[in-house]
Scaffold this motif. Sequence first.
Motif, mmCIF file in Angstrom:
data_model
loop_
_atom_site.group_PDB
_atom_site.id
_atom_site.type_symbol
_atom_site.label_atom_id
_atom_site.label_comp_id
_atom_site.label_asym_id
_atom_site.label_seq_id
_atom_site.Cartn_x
_atom_site.Cartn_y
_atom_site.Cartn_z
ATOM 1 N N ASN A 49 -19.778 26.724 -21.540
ATOM 2 C CA ASN A 49 -18.828 27.461 -22.294
ATOM 3 C C ASN A 49 -17.934 26.579 -22.894
ATOM 4 N N THR A 50 -18.046 25.104 -22.258
ATOM 5 C CA THR A 50 -16.330 24.415 -22.789
ATOM 6 C C THR A 50 -17.589 24.088 -24.498
ATOM 7 N N VAL A 51 -18.908 23.367 -24.614
ATOM 8 C CA VAL A 51 -18.901 23.230 -25.469
ATOM 9 C C VAL A 51 -19.866 24.065 -26.698
ATOM 10 N N LEU A 77 -21.096 25.906 -17.410
ATOM 11 C CA LEU A 77 -19.947 24.977 -17.752
ATOM 12 C C LEU A 77 -20.009 23.700 -19.187
ATOM 13 N N LEU A 78 -21.063 23.498 -19.455
ATOM 14 C CA LEU A 78 -20.889 23.122 -20.979
ATOM 15 C C LEU A 78 -21.387 23.950 -21.609
#
Length: 175
Positions: A21-23, A18-19
């Motif tokens: 893909n987001t930041v 998730l990290l």
Amino acid sequence: MNLKPIGISALLILIIFLLYNTVGVGIATLIFAIIFLVQAILFSIKPDYYDKFLSFMNPGLYSAYSEKGSDFIKKKRRMNIIGYYVLSAITGFNAFLQIRLMTRIDTRPLFNMRELLLFALVILGLIFLTNYISILTMKKAKTANEDLAWNIILGIAFAIILLGFISFYILRPII
């Protein structure tokens, strides 16, 4: 058999995914470098934090540590703290390189969702196998140095396996 280390590892892989893909990969890697540095500092300041962390993350390995005695635990704790400092430095250097390269190259993901899921399952399998082997080598090792040597050998072997697995998927379209 305790499935807690596998569950925690699966949760960490989900958080990493998730990290990333987001930041972005560079920022996420920098966040992990900072986390490793904070852990190393906390473990250096107060040894109880290391014991609580290890007993939470891997109760089987912690009980194997406890059976070896206080001198073994102190030396192993010192080696692991040094490992966290080195991991933080290497991860931080990698993060800065990734951040610099993000503006110069195309940073699209190399893997599609199916390949990423397969890769995550392979990592979970290797974590389970590593956990089992670490407990066995801990019980068989007479000294902390012998345990460290076995852990280094196993780490290199698993790194080669992961590198081969990733290389297979990257080079598959070419072959």
